[in-house]
Design an enzyme around this catalytic site. Sequence first.
Site, mmCIF file in Angstrom:
data_model
loop_
_atom_site.group_PDB
_atom_site.id
_atom_site.type_symbol
_atom_site.label_atom_id
_atom_site.label_comp_id
_atom_site.label_asym_id
_atom_site.label_seq_id
_atom_site.Cartn_x
_atom_site.Cartn_y
_atom_site.Cartn_z
ATOM 1 N N ASP A 13 0.558 3.866 2.453
ATOM 2 C CA ASP A 13 1.806 3.199 2.150
ATOM 3 C C ASP A 13 1.486 2.075 1.149
ATOM 4 O OD1 ASP A 13 4.394 1.886 2.538
ATOM 5 O OD2 ASP A 13 3.277 0.468 3.800
ATOM 6 N N ASP A 15 3.746 -1.207 0.347
ATOM 7 C CA ASP A 15 4.084 -2.574 0.760
ATOM 8 C C ASP A 15 3.497 -2.912 2.127
ATOM 9 O OD1 ASP A 15 6.387 -3.504 -1.312
ATOM 10 O OD2 ASP A 15 6.493 -1.358 -0.912
HETATM 11 MG MG LIG Z 1 4.735 -0.866 4.375
#
Ligand SMILES: [Mg+2]
Length: 213
Positions: A13, A15
């Site tokens: 992922d 962020d």
């Molecule tokens: Mg995230």
Amino acid sequence: MPAAPVRFLVVLDADSTLIRNEVIELIADEAGRGPEVAAATEAAMRGEVDFATSLRSRVEVLAGVPVTAFARVLARIEPTPGVHELIDAVHDRGGAVGVVSGGFHEILDTIAPRLGVDVWRANRLATADEALSGLVDGDIVDAAGKAQALGEWAAERGVALSRTIAIGDGANDLLMMAAAGLGVAFNAKPAVRAQADVVVGPVDLSEIIPLLP
Ligand SMILES: [Mg+2]
């Protein structure tokens, strides 16, 4: 050009995993709406609301932010400690690194190649007259979209799903973590920790190196 075969695939992922920030909050700061968007993002990452619905309403808040603001946002991005060590270790062992994000290509297209990421996918922000229109362009990369990216990237590189690792912190990472051979909760919300194969507590991506095949 078709992707070269690799031994294994690691998908992160973006962020709060690849980077310390939530990019949508940084863009919302440019609209003077940072705290409100941060609260909505937090709820989405805990899995309390539908991701796509939440994203659309958070992106509406960004309407009017000039595209020139991306330079200020990029300057505020902090890569997560250990990210260079992890990506180097994956490459040294004959693997590939993907990043799939509920955030935005407008930022990831600069960050990902700088960090040595091999392939990435994110949402796109629609613009009009050199400013954000408040709409998402195209299909939203939600939890299902993340799992789909992992599957496509693995198939393109001749990697069985059992030889994939998915790393994330938010509820929208759970489907790709379940699809992967190993799902790693990193810096993660309680709901994500509860469903992961492995929980990494320290905010240091080099902690994942011992898990690589
Ligand atoms: Mg995230």
